[in-house]
Design an enzyme around this catalytic site. Structure first.
Site, PDB file in Angstrom:
ATOM      1  N   ILE A 134      26.910  46.435  14.729  1.00 23.47           N
ATOM      2  CA  ILE A 134      26.458  45.033  15.077  1.00 23.47           C
ATOM      3  C   ILE A 134      25.263  45.448  16.025  1.00 23.47           C
ATOM      4  O   ILE A 134      25.284  45.718  17.199  1.00 23.47           O
ATOM      5  CB  ILE A 134      27.476  44.328  16.119  1.00 23.47           C
ATOM      6  CG1 ILE A 134      28.895  44.163  15.168  1.00 23.47           C
ATOM      7  CG2 ILE A 134      26.895  43.048  16.525  1.00 23.47           C
ATOM      8  CD1 ILE A 134      30.042  43.274  16.023  1.00 23.47           C
ATOM      9  N   PRO A 135      24.186  45.009  15.282  1.00 23.34           N
ATOM     10  CA  PRO A 135      22.828  45.518  15.964  1.00 23.34           C
ATOM     11  C   PRO A 135      22.272  45.038  17.010  1.00 23.34           C
ATOM     12  O   PRO A 135      21.170  44.059  16.946  1.00 23.34           O
ATOM     13  CB  PRO A 135      21.822  45.497  14.575  1.00 23.34           C
ATOM     14  CG  PRO A 135      22.587  44.295  13.875  1.00 23.34           C
ATOM     15  CD  PRO A 135      24.024  44.151  14.089  1.00 23.34           C
ATOM     16  N   CYS A 136      22.809  45.126  18.310  1.00 21.35           N
ATOM     17  CA  CYS A 136      22.263  44.579  19.549  1.00 21.35           C
ATOM     18  C   CYS A 136      20.964  45.152  19.845  1.00 21.35           C
ATOM     19  O   CYS A 136      20.172  44.613  20.588  1.00 21.35           O
ATOM     20  CB  CYS A 136      23.163  44.511  20.586  1.00 21.35           C
ATOM     21  SG  CYS A 136      24.024  46.278  20.867  1.00 21.35           S
ATOM     22  N   HIS A 137      20.668  46.438  19.150  1.00 13.57           N
ATOM     23  CA  HIS A 137      19.393  46.997  19.623  1.00 13.57           C
ATOM     24  C   HIS A 137      18.144  46.225  19.010  1.00 13.57           C
ATOM     25  O   HIS A 137      17.121  46.629  19.200  1.00 13.57           O
ATOM     26  CB  HIS A 137      19.464  48.478  19.132  1.00 13.57           C
ATOM     27  CG  HIS A 137      19.569  48.544  17.432  1.00 13.57           C
ATOM     28  ND1 HIS A 137      20.886  48.817  17.051  1.00 13.57           N
ATOM     29  CD2 HIS A 137      18.854  48.820  16.449  1.00 13.57           C
ATOM     30  CE1 HIS A 137      20.817  48.589  15.769  1.00 13.57           C
ATOM     31  NE2 HIS A 137      19.688  48.877  15.352  1.00 13.57           N
ATOM     32  N   ARG A 138      18.395  45.197  18.031  1.00  8.14           N
ATOM     33  CA  ARG A 138      17.351  44.717  17.402  1.00  8.14           C
ATOM     34  C   ARG A 138      16.866  43.410  18.298  1.00  8.14           C
ATOM     35  O   ARG A 138      16.291  42.517  17.882  1.00  8.14           O
ATOM     36  CB  ARG A 138      17.882  44.268  16.217  1.00  8.14           C
ATOM     37  CG  ARG A 138      18.077  45.191  15.024  1.00  8.14           C
ATOM     38  CD  ARG A 138      18.422  44.978  13.673  1.00  8.14           C
ATOM     39  NE  ARG A 138      18.832  46.219  12.960  1.00  8.14           N
ATOM     40  CZ  ARG A 138      19.686  46.031  11.916  1.00  8.14           C
ATOM     41  NH1 ARG A 138      20.468  44.888  11.746  1.00  8.14           N
ATOM     42  NH2 ARG A 138      20.056  47.141  11.685  1.00  8.14           N
TER      43      ARG A 138
END
Length: 179
Positions: A134-138
């Site tokens: 779940i790409p919270c780094h984006r």
């Protein structure tokens, strides 16, 4: 009962957690809120099919491929607001970024409100229990600041670079919660 296993990645050792059928957690060692959504003990058990699927997904991701999030049975633990925010994170394409404010606008529209606090969204993003997948780094600040990543700002940079993100308008803050 929850189970755990580890995965060695180019950004460090990760712990994965599942309920037997669904992935419920993925944390980098030393990450803020590490294991925070799991109540009780996690029993070490690496031979669970969902862990094999997650390892294969991560192998593909770190090889520079773009595996679909839908390939994995995810069940992040959190309240309705947080789950809605995490759903929006899953829609951010590889190599692209979105701001906390953009997510706040989407959440406000979803909830039928005039506006939504970017800080509330930031709290949900920061407590994402399934990092990387779940790409919270984006998610970045409105000014391009690479702020707010529980796994550390340098990890955020590495992940965005791996995905081929345009880093020209992004920067590491001199001070802040990401450091």
């Amino acid at each position: 009962m929850y189970y755990r296993t580890t995965y060695s990645s180019p950004v460090g050792t990760m712990t994965l957690a599942c309920d037997g059928d669904h992935l419920v957690g993925l944390w980098l060692d030393g990450q803020k809120y590490y294991g925070g959504t799991i109540s009780g003990e996690m029993m070490e058990k690496s031979c669970i099919p969902v862990f094999k699927a997650a390892h294969n997904w991560l192998d593909s991701y770190f090889a520079g491929e773009r595996p679909a999030i839908s390939q994995l049975p995810l069940a992040p633990i959190g309240g309705e607001f947080r789950r809605e925010v995490w759903g929006i994170l899953c829609e951010i394409p590889y190599g692209e970024v979105i701001t906390y404010g953009d997510i706040a606008k989407r959440m406000a529209a979803k909830l039928g409100k005039d506006r939504m606090s970017s800080q509330a969204v930031g709290g949900a993003v920061g407590h994402n229990p399934i990092s990387i997948i779940i790409p919270c780094h984006r998610v970045v600040g409105s000014n391009g600041s690479l702020t707010g990543y529980a796994g550390g700002v340098q990890t955020k940079v590495k992940l965005l670079e791996l995905e081929g993100a345009d880093m020209s308008n992004l920067f590491v803050p001199k001070r802040g919660t990401a450091l």
